[in-house]
Write an enzyme that holds these catalytic residues in place. Sequence first.
Site, short mmCIF file in Angstrom:
data_model
loop_
_atom_site.label_atom_id
_atom_site.label_comp_id
_atom_site.label_asym_id
_atom_site.label_seq_id
_atom_site.Cartn_x
_atom_site.Cartn_y
_atom_site.Cartn_z
N HIS A 160 0.87 -1.17 -0.05
CA HIS A 160 -0.08 0.13 0.09
C HIS A 160 0.75 1.16 -0.10
CE1 HIS A 160 -3.81 2.10 1.82
NE2 HIS A 160 -3.05 2.89 1.04
N GLU B 171 -2.45 -1.87 -3.21
CA GLU B 171 -3.67 -1.08 -2.76
C GLU B 171 -3.54 0.40 -2.61
OE1 GLU B 171 -4.69 -4.25 1.17
OE2 GLU B 171 -3.86 -2.39 1.43
N HIS C 55 -7.84 -6.50 7.33
CA HIS C 55 -7.62 -5.45 8.44
C HIS C 55 -8.09 -6.17 9.81
CE1 HIS C 55 -6.90 -1.11 8.91
NE2 HIS C 55 -7.29 -1.74 10.17
#
Length: 244
Positions: free
Chosen positions: A43, A74, A197
Site C-alpha cells: 500500500h 492497494e 484488516h
Amino acid sequence: MIHLSVNVNKVATLRNSRGGHEPRVLDAVGVCLRAGVSGVTVHPRADRRHITPDDVRDIKGVLEGHPEVEFNIEGDPRPDLIDLVLAVAPDQCTLVPVAPGEITSQAGWREGPSSSGLAPVVRRLKSAGIRVSLFVDPDQAAIRFAAATAADRVELYTEPFARAFERGRDEADRSFAIYADAARLAHDLGMGVNAGHDLDLDNLVVFRELPFLEEVSIGHAIISRAVFVGLERVLREYLEVLGG
C-alpha cells in the site's frame, strides 16, 4: 483453500524508521515465496512513510519470475498511484479510501461525493487487464455501490469483526453473520470476495468460514508475531489455519 496475500508494508516502515536498506523488503518477499503464500500486497501512500514506488517496481521484478504468486497494490485513486499501477501492471489493484492524517484505513467506500469518480478509474484499470477490488464495509448499500462501479471484487473491511471477536464469541457470531450476508450479496452480484484488516491467527479460525471468501490480506499481525518467532514460521502458521 483461501489465498493469503501478505502485506509487507511494515517491513518498509521499520526500514524507513532508521534509513538505509535494512530490513530489506525484497528479503521479506523472498521468505513469502519460500513459505508458499499466494500473494504479496503493498500500500504505497502519498507520504511514502513505508512502501515507495521503487519498492513496488522491485517487487514486481521479483514476482515476474513467480507467476503463481499474485501482486496486489492497494491505495487511494490519486493520479500518481494510478499511474504507478498502470506502469507496473499488478494482478490486482485494491482501491481504498484514505482520510487525511489517518494511521491506517478506517472505513470502506460508500456512495457519495468522495467516491463519485471511482467508476472511470475501475474501467481504466480493467481495460489494462488489472483485476479491481474495492475496499468496503460489510454493508448492503456499499456492496451494491461496488457492483455498480463494475469492480471485480470487494475487500471486506474486517476491523469491526476483529473488535467483536475480542469481546467474546456471541458478539463475534453476530458480527460474522453481517459479513456473511455481505459476502453472499457480493457473490450474487457477480463479484469475488476478499477480506482484510486486523485478521489474525485467532479470529481467522472463525472468519475462514465466510461464504465465498477467496483471499485475505494480512500484514500487521504477521510482522508483529514474526518479530519474536520468525517470518517463515508465522507464514506457515497462517497457511495452516487458512487450510482449515
